[in-house]
Design an enzyme around this catalytic site. Structure first.
Site, PDB file in Angstrom:
ATOM      1  N   ASP A   1       4.324   1.144  12.005  1.00 61.49           N
ATOM      2  CA  ASP A   1       3.164   0.438  11.453  1.00 61.49           C
ATOM      3  C   ASP A   1       3.074  -1.016  11.938  1.00 61.49           C
ATOM      4  OD1 ASP A   1       2.596   2.767  10.171  1.00 61.49           O
ATOM      5  OD2 ASP A   1       3.134   2.082   8.158  1.00 61.49           O
TER       6      ASP A   1
ATOM      7  N   LYS B   1       0.833  -1.216   0.000  1.00 58.63           N
ATOM      8  CA  LYS B   1       0.000   0.000   0.000  1.00 58.63           C
ATOM      9  C   LYS B   1       0.866   1.265   0.000  1.00 58.63           C
ATOM     10  CE  LYS B   1      -2.303   2.487   3.784  1.00 58.63           C
ATOM     11  NZ  LYS B   1      -1.125   2.997   4.468  1.00 58.63           N
ATOM     12  N   ASN B   2       1.872   1.287   0.871  1.00 57.25           N
ATOM     13  CA  ASN B   2       2.638   2.529   1.023  1.00 57.25           C
ATOM     14  C   ASN B   2       3.620   2.765  -0.116  1.00 57.25           C
ATOM     15  OD1 ASN B   2       1.195   3.059   3.274  1.00 57.25           O
ATOM     16  ND2 ASN B   2       2.829   2.582   4.743  1.00 57.25           N
TER      17      ASN B   2
ATOM     18  N   ARG C   1      -0.271  14.913  12.494  1.00 58.60           N
ATOM     19  CA  ARG C   1       0.314  14.702  11.167  1.00 58.60           C
ATOM     20  C   ARG C   1       0.384  15.965  10.305  1.00 58.60           C
ATOM     21  NH1 ARG C   1      -1.725   8.887   8.993  1.00 58.60           N
ATOM     22  NH2 ARG C   1       0.264   8.995   7.881  1.00 58.60           N
ATOM     23  N   PRO C   2       1.161  16.962  10.740  1.00 56.13           N
ATOM     24  CA  PRO C   2       1.311  18.174   9.917  1.00 56.13           C
ATOM     25  C   PRO C   2       2.078  17.882   8.617  1.00 56.13           C
ATOM     26  CG  PRO C   2       2.838  18.217  11.782  1.00 56.13           C
ATOM     27  CD  PRO C   2       1.971  16.998  11.964  1.00 56.13           C
ATOM     28  N   ILE C   3       2.023  18.826   7.666  1.00 60.73           N
ATOM     29  CA  ILE C   3       2.761  18.628   6.405  1.00 60.73           C
ATOM     30  C   ILE C   3       3.730  19.791   6.155  1.00 60.73           C
ATOM     31  CG2 ILE C   3       1.104  17.105   5.225  1.00 60.73           C
ATOM     32  CD1 ILE C   3       0.140  19.677   3.770  1.00 60.73           C
ATOM     33  N   ASP C   4       4.166  20.421   7.254  1.00 61.83           N
ATOM     34  CA  ASP C   4       5.063  21.573   7.132  1.00 61.83           C
ATOM     35  C   ASP C   4       6.352  21.254   6.361  1.00 61.83           C
ATOM     36  OD1 ASP C   4       5.300  20.044   9.670  1.00 61.83           O
ATOM     37  OD2 ASP C   4       7.124  21.217   9.903  1.00 61.83           O
TER      38      ASP C   4
ATOM     39  N   ARG D   1      -8.487  -0.302   4.518  1.00 57.23           N
ATOM     40  CA  ARG D   1      -7.521   0.635   3.925  1.00 57.23           C
ATOM     41  C   ARG D   1      -6.196  -0.073   3.649  1.00 57.23           C
ATOM     42  NH1 ARG D   1      -5.587   4.813   7.246  1.00 57.23           N
ATOM     43  NH2 ARG D   1      -4.439   5.187   5.344  1.00 57.23           N
TER      44      ARG D   1
ATOM     45  N   CYS E   1      -5.820  12.730  12.511  1.00 61.16           N
ATOM     46  CA  CYS E   1      -6.404  11.392  12.514  1.00 61.16           C
ATOM     47  C   CYS E   1      -6.038  10.674  13.786  1.00 61.16           C
ATOM     48  CB  CYS E   1      -5.996  10.600  11.280  1.00 61.16           C
ATOM     49  SG  CYS E   1      -4.353   9.988  11.375  1.00 61.16           S
TER      50      CYS E   1
ATOM     51  N   VAL F   1       7.505   7.895  16.687  1.00 58.29           N
ATOM     52  CA  VAL F   1       7.201   8.476  15.369  1.00 58.29           C
ATOM     53  C   VAL F   1       5.902   9.293  15.403  1.00 58.29           C
ATOM     54  CG1 VAL F   1       6.766   7.958  12.926  1.00 58.29           C
ATOM     55  CG2 VAL F   1       8.461   6.639  14.197  1.00 58.29           C
TER      56      VAL F   1
ATOM     57  N   ARG G   1      -4.891  10.524   4.017  1.00 56.67           N
ATOM     58  CA  ARG G   1      -3.884  11.583   4.040  1.00 56.67           C
ATOM     59  C   ARG G   1      -2.936  11.485   2.852  1.00 56.67           C
ATOM     60  NH1 ARG G   1      -3.579  14.479   8.197  1.00 56.67           N
ATOM     61  NH2 ARG G   1      -1.450  15.005   7.646  1.00 56.67           N
TER      62      ARG G   1
HETATM   63  C1  LIG Z   1       1.030   6.279   2.907  1.00 58.65           C
HETATM   64  C2  LIG Z   1       2.231   6.090   3.746  1.00 58.65           C
HETATM   65  O1  LIG Z   1       3.314   5.842   3.237  1.00 58.65           O
HETATM   66  N1  LIG Z   1       2.074   6.135   5.057  1.00 58.65           N
HETATM   67  C3  LIG Z   1       3.185   5.899   5.935  1.00 58.65           C
HETATM   68  C4  LIG Z   1       3.989   7.171   6.068  1.00 58.65           C
HETATM   69  O2  LIG Z   1       3.112   8.177   6.555  1.00 58.65           O
HETATM   70  P1  LIG Z   1       3.577   9.704   6.499  1.00 58.65           P
HETATM   71  O3  LIG Z   1       4.315   9.942   5.251  1.00 58.65           O
HETATM   72  O4  LIG Z   1       2.379  10.529   6.792  1.00 58.65           O
HETATM   73  O5  LIG Z   1       4.554   9.733   7.733  1.00 58.65           O
HETATM   74  P2  LIG Z   1       5.752  10.725   8.008  1.00 58.65           P
HETATM   75  O6  LIG Z   1       7.027   9.963   7.937  1.00 58.65           O
HETATM   76  O7  LIG Z   1       5.610  11.924   7.156  1.00 58.65           O
HETATM   77  O8  LIG Z   1       5.466  11.144   9.508  1.00 58.65           O
HETATM   78  C5  LIG Z   1       6.304  10.807  10.571  1.00 58.65           C
HETATM   79  C6  LIG Z   1       6.245  11.883  11.636  1.00 58.65           C
HETATM   80  O9  LIG Z   1       6.685  13.126  11.113  1.00 58.65           O
HETATM   81  C7  LIG Z   1       5.739  14.142  11.378  1.00 58.65           C
HETATM   82  N2  LIG Z   1       5.726  15.100  10.245  1.00 58.65           N
HETATM   83  C8  LIG Z   1       5.623  14.626   8.965  1.00 58.65           C
HETATM   84  C9  LIG Z   1       5.607  15.505   7.902  1.00 58.65           C
HETATM   85  C10 LIG Z   1       5.713  16.883   8.148  1.00 58.65           C
HETATM   86  O10 LIG Z   1       5.698  17.723   7.234  1.00 58.65           O
HETATM   87  N3  LIG Z   1       5.814  17.309   9.431  1.00 58.65           N
HETATM   88  C11 LIG Z   1       5.822  16.444  10.497  1.00 58.65           C
HETATM   89  O11 LIG Z   1       5.916  16.871  11.647  1.00 58.65           O
HETATM   90  C12 LIG Z   1       4.417  13.385  11.489  1.00 58.65           C
HETATM   91  O12 LIG Z   1       3.454  14.113  12.202  1.00 58.65           O
HETATM   92  C13 LIG Z   1       4.842  12.114  12.202  1.00 58.65           C
HETATM   93  O13 LIG Z   1       4.907  12.333  13.576  1.00 58.65           O
HETATM   94  O14 LIG Z   1       5.062   6.938   6.976  1.00 58.65           O
HETATM   95  C14 LIG Z   1       4.648   6.621   8.322  1.00 58.65           C
HETATM   96  C15 LIG Z   1       5.892   6.522   9.182  1.00 58.65           C
HETATM   97  O15 LIG Z   1       6.653   5.441   8.831  1.00 58.65           O
HETATM   98  C16 LIG Z   1       3.815   5.341   8.302  1.00 58.65           C
HETATM   99  O16 LIG Z   1       3.294   5.140   9.586  1.00 58.65           O
HETATM  100  C17 LIG Z   1       2.665   5.436   7.301  1.00 58.65           C
HETATM  101  O17 LIG Z   1       2.084   4.171   7.126  1.00 58.65           O
HETATM  102  C1  LIG Z   2      -0.583   4.855   9.154  1.00 59.06           C
HETATM  103  C2  LIG Z   2      -0.672   4.146   8.040  1.00 59.06           C
HETATM  104  O1  LIG Z   2      -1.041   4.591   6.831  1.00 59.06           O
HETATM  105  P1  LIG Z   2      -1.469   6.068   6.364  1.00 59.06           P
HETATM  106  O2  LIG Z   2      -0.254   6.924   6.376  1.00 59.06           O
HETATM  107  O3  LIG Z   2      -1.942   5.831   4.968  1.00 59.06           O
HETATM  108  O4  LIG Z   2      -2.535   6.542   7.317  1.00 59.06           O
HETATM  109  C3  LIG Z   2      -0.337   2.689   8.007  1.00 59.06           C
HETATM  110  O5  LIG Z   2      -0.182   2.137   6.892  1.00 59.06           O
HETATM  111  O6  LIG Z   2      -0.230   2.072   9.086  1.00 59.06           O
END
Ligand SMILES: CC(=O)N[C@H]1[C@@H](OP(=O)(O)OP(=O)(O)OC[C@H]2O[C@@H](n3ccc(=O)[nH]c3=O)[C@H](O)[C@@H]2O)O[C@H](CO)[C@@H](O)[C@@H]1O
Ligand SMILES: C=C(OP(=O)(O)O)C(=O)O
Length: 435
Positions: free
Chosen positions: A306, A22-23, A122-125, A398, A117, A328, A93
């Protein structure tokens, strides 16, 4: 509403085949938007609700998407729209991952702001910081993120504050068509990042260093549709490894890649689980007695967040005191309360959970709080005394294809039913009792 009903006590045995990841597939589907010429053909695609959702996002952006027989064909050669609507983004997301491709193709992108969630805010900064460094103007307002680089994106040096998987992927996709060189430091090293880089390079991009801490990208003029097979899902594989271990089973997890699973295998070996590498997968043999261990989730190659809730299920069965620390996500312990309903001896202390095992687990009605929690509750049900009912299966769908069917094929006493069927079953049971 559907439920999974599991009756504990069966040892699992046999072979289970892992789906495409999936990821890995979600960012690859987002990357197909970069091909302004030719069709992208993606194979080994799992039939997950997240895949259907991201396909809808692509269609709403004017791409043609066909999905049949685990193969997706995308034609993104027409002019793309710039807006990814809230109705899809709110469901997952990962749809925010279309932002990098759209910016690269169109110089503009407008994507609904993904909400918080169950596992944290989960910010995207870090994604946005990367786009800004490449020359985009980013505005957040009215529930949307708008990014604009009308002169096109340019290469930049970007340092991520945290090795975010999504930020690494989004910035990679923005950078492949940017003018000049982009260097991203402190990037995520997950196998899914490597799969995306391989996909982009086959399309004609020039991405180097994926899988290490620094990725270097030379921008190119144009990218083309190509064919690609998605890597196996290491988290689904890990979930079935735990299923075998928790039941004292003997299961071949077909398609599991040992190098993608080293931290999990190492921890499970410490617990006494036996692993045998076979030609087409990994055999997992559960011991009669599991030993307690401590785990800390970390970015890859550290222990994956995960797999945290599934390992919690396994540790509930271990002899002694275990601790799991989640580094994380700031709020990924929602399942603890559900485990308690099953008589788990478990307590939360800040970002750690402490378990005194083995817990005498009992069947109960429990609700999935996120997708991995859903799987973990089913795994717990496999060894609990009596009947466990797991609800809120939209989370499970999902990330897992036919989870209950795969477990049933391994010998679990498990079924998935609708609420109506449950009422009917109850009535049959009562009339049988009265007969
Ligand atoms: C679709 C997908 O691939 N999902 C995976 C991806 O989620 P995702 O890509 O959302 O996870 P991230 O690695 O970005 O997030 C990790 C941490 O960084 C923080 N963060 C992230 C981005 C940002 O701009 N700012 C910030 O603070 C998040 O809040 C979190 O605490 O990686 C996670 C960590 O291995 C996995 O649990 C998810 O399954
Ligand atoms: C947190 C997960 O996925 P997503 O980032 O798509 O919510 C996950 O695959 O466990």
């Amino acid at each position: 509403m559907e439920k999974i009903i599991v009756r504990g006590g069966k040892r699992l045995s046999g072979t289970v085949k892992v789906e495409g990841a999936k990821n890995a597939v979600l960012p690859v589907i987002a990357a197909t938007l970069l091909a302004s010429d030719g069709k992208s053909v993606i194979r080994d695609v799992p039939t997950l609700s997240d895949v259907y959702t991201i396909n809808q996002v692509l269609r709403s952006l004017n791409a043609d998407v066909e999905f049949e027989n685990n193969t997706i064909v995308v034609d993104a050669s027409r002019e793309l729209k710039i807006e990814a609507p809230f109705e899809y983004v709110r469901k997952m997301r990962a749809s925010v991952l279309v932002m990098g491709s759209l910016l690269a193709r169109n110089g503009r992108a407008r994507v609904a702001l993904p909400g918080g969630c169950a596992i944290g805010s989960r910010p995207i900064d870090q994604h946005l910081k990367g786009f800004e460094a490449m020359g985009a103007t980013v505005k957040v307002g009215n529930g949307f993120i708008e990014a604009e680089a009308l002169e096109g994106l340019h290469g930049a040096k970007i340092y991520l504050d945290f090795p975010s998987v999504g930020a690494t992927e989004n910035i990679m996709m923005a950078a492949v068509l940017a003018k000049g060189t982009t260097v991203i430091e402190n990037v995520a090293k997950e196998p899914e990042i490597v799969d995306l880089a391989n996909f982009l390079n086959k399309m004609g991009a020039n991405v180097k260093g994926a899988g290490t801490g620094t990725i270097k990208i030379e921008g190119v003029e144009q990218l083309f549709g190509i064919e690609h097979n998605i890597i196996p899902d290491r988290i689904e594989a890990g979930t079935f490894m735990v299923a075998s271990a928790i039941t004292g089973g003997n299961v071949l997890v077909k398609g599991a890649v040992p190098e993608h699973l080293s931290s999990l295998i190492a921890k499970m070996e410490e617990m006494g689980v036996i692993f045998e590498e076979e030609q087409d997968g990994i055999r997992v043999i559960g011991p009669d007695i599991l030993k307690a261990v401590d785990i800390k989730t970390m970015p890859h190659p550290g222990f994956p967040t995960d797999m945290q809730s599934q390992m919690m299920a396994l540790l509930l069965r271990a002899q002694g005191t275990s601790m799991i620390t989640e580094t994380v996500f700031e709020n990924r312990f929602m399942h603890v309360e559900e485990f308690r309903r099953m008589n788990a001896q478990i307590k939360i202390d800040g970002r750690s959970v402490i378990m005194n095992g083995p817990s005498n687990l009992q069947g109960a009605e429990v609700a999935a709080t996120d997708l991995r929690a859903a799987a973990a509750l089913v795994l717990t049900g496999l060894v609990a005394e009596g009947v466990t009912r797991v609800t809120e299966l939209k989370h499970l769908d999902r990330g897992y294809v036919g989870f209950h069917d795969k477990l049933a094929a391994l010998g679990a006493d498990i079924e998935r039913i609708s609420e109506v069927e449950e009422v009917e079953l109850g009535q049959t049971y009562i009339s049988d009792m009265n007969a």
